[in-house]
Motif scaffolding. Sequence first.
Motif, short mmCIF file in Angstrom:
data_model
loop_
_atom_site.label_atom_id
_atom_site.label_comp_id
_atom_site.label_asym_id
_atom_site.label_seq_id
_atom_site.Cartn_x
_atom_site.Cartn_y
_atom_site.Cartn_z
N LEU A 70 0.83 -1.20 0.00
CA LEU A 70 0.00 0.00 0.00
C LEU A 70 0.86 1.26 0.00
O LEU A 70 0.56 2.24 -0.69
CB LEU A 70 -0.93 -0.02 1.20
N GLY B 40 -4.64 -3.46 -10.78
CA GLY B 40 -5.24 -3.32 -9.46
C GLY B 40 -6.74 -3.53 -9.43
O GLY B 40 -7.41 -3.13 -8.47
N ALA C 88 -8.54 -4.91 -6.24
CA ALA C 88 -7.52 -4.89 -5.19
C ALA C 88 -7.26 -3.46 -4.75
O ALA C 88 -7.65 -2.50 -5.43
CB ALA C 88 -6.23 -5.53 -5.69
N HIS C 89 -6.58 -3.31 -3.63
CA HIS C 89 -6.24 -1.98 -3.13
C HIS C 89 -5.03 -1.38 -3.84
O HIS C 89 -4.73 -0.19 -3.66
CB HIS C 89 -5.97 -2.04 -1.63
N CYS C 90 -4.34 -2.19 -4.65
CA CYS C 90 -3.20 -1.71 -5.43
C CYS C 90 -2.88 -2.76 -6.49
O CYS C 90 -3.33 -3.90 -6.39
CB CYS C 90 -1.98 -1.45 -4.54
N LEU D 268 -5.17 -7.47 0.63
CA LEU D 268 -5.12 -6.60 -0.55
C LEU D 268 -6.39 -6.63 -1.39
O LEU D 268 -6.61 -5.73 -2.19
CB LEU D 268 -3.93 -7.01 -1.44
N ARG D 269 -7.19 -7.66 -1.20
CA ARG D 269 -8.41 -7.79 -2.01
C ARG D 269 -9.49 -6.80 -1.55
O ARG D 269 -9.78 -6.69 -0.35
CB ARG D 269 -8.95 -9.22 -1.88
N ARG D 270 -10.07 -6.10 -2.49
CA ARG D 270 -11.23 -5.27 -2.17
C ARG D 270 -12.46 -6.16 -1.98
O ARG D 270 -12.56 -7.23 -2.58
CB ARG D 270 -11.50 -4.27 -3.30
#
Length: 303
Positions: free
Chosen positions: A38, A84, A87-89, A298-300
């Motif tokens: 992040l 991304g 995901a958050h990135c 990391l997964r949204r």
Amino acid sequence: MDHRPAAGPPRAHRLTTMARVRPTPPDLLAAELVRGALDAGGLLVCTDFDGSLAPIVHRPEEARPLPRAAAAAAWLSRSGAREGVGAHCPVGLAVVTGRDSDDVARRLHLGPEGVASGNLGLERWSGGRVELEDGVEEWLPALAAATGDLEMALGQDRLPGARLERKRCATVLHTRGLGSPGADAEAMRLVGEVARTYGLAVTAGKRAAEVRVPVARDKGSAAADIRAAGWETSALCAAGDDGGDVPMLRVAVEAGPRGTAVAIADTEAPEEVLAVAAHTVDGPWAWAEALELLVEGLRRRGG
């Protein structure tokens, strides 16, 4: 244990003795990797296969990735991962292995954005295609001849019970499971003799000796090339369990605060692997758990 790497050789020497006793818990490792991803705005994971994503087995053809590791690899290499999506990135996965690259891609069911670098960096699978590195193809006839010599030697009981594994750019003589205490040394002698005859290179591994194409590539150069293809400013995690992984782990060390080198330890893990890593995990099962938790972090939601 201090989970943040300090500069200088003393840290490496300290890890050599501490890492076997106090591995990093998977949840703490995953949390650090998520924070690093992040902060950097992206993460590239470069990981070994045998002994890392998959437990070591007597016969290489029987190796299978652990289910948690395979699920994490699928998410990290899915369509849209590099941008991304979900995901958050941005995230990326490269499996850097001594195996043939397409063999690993098939065993892992690697997704469309995954990369597999095989034969210690001598060839690469991406997008369903395999490409040899420059200079490799001209050495393949010599490798075929060397493999024939090894087959002949084994047929003459030079090393009873040893097994050959034929790969695209190398041939491996396996001694795992042999009872003779001198089997590993004899395998290295035999492979060395054949390599000298044909001008080939030799690599030692866990209970294995390998004759390979003598092009100056290793897991470090493979990982560096993959990172240079758009991941230069992202966080980098490199993970492996054997001496051939050390150059790849050093790429992560050289990345400074954005790099994390992980030793996947077992009773056979060489000291140099433990020494170069900032973290040690307790075998492929702990690495699979860390990867699963990394994906969760990391997964949204709904991604």
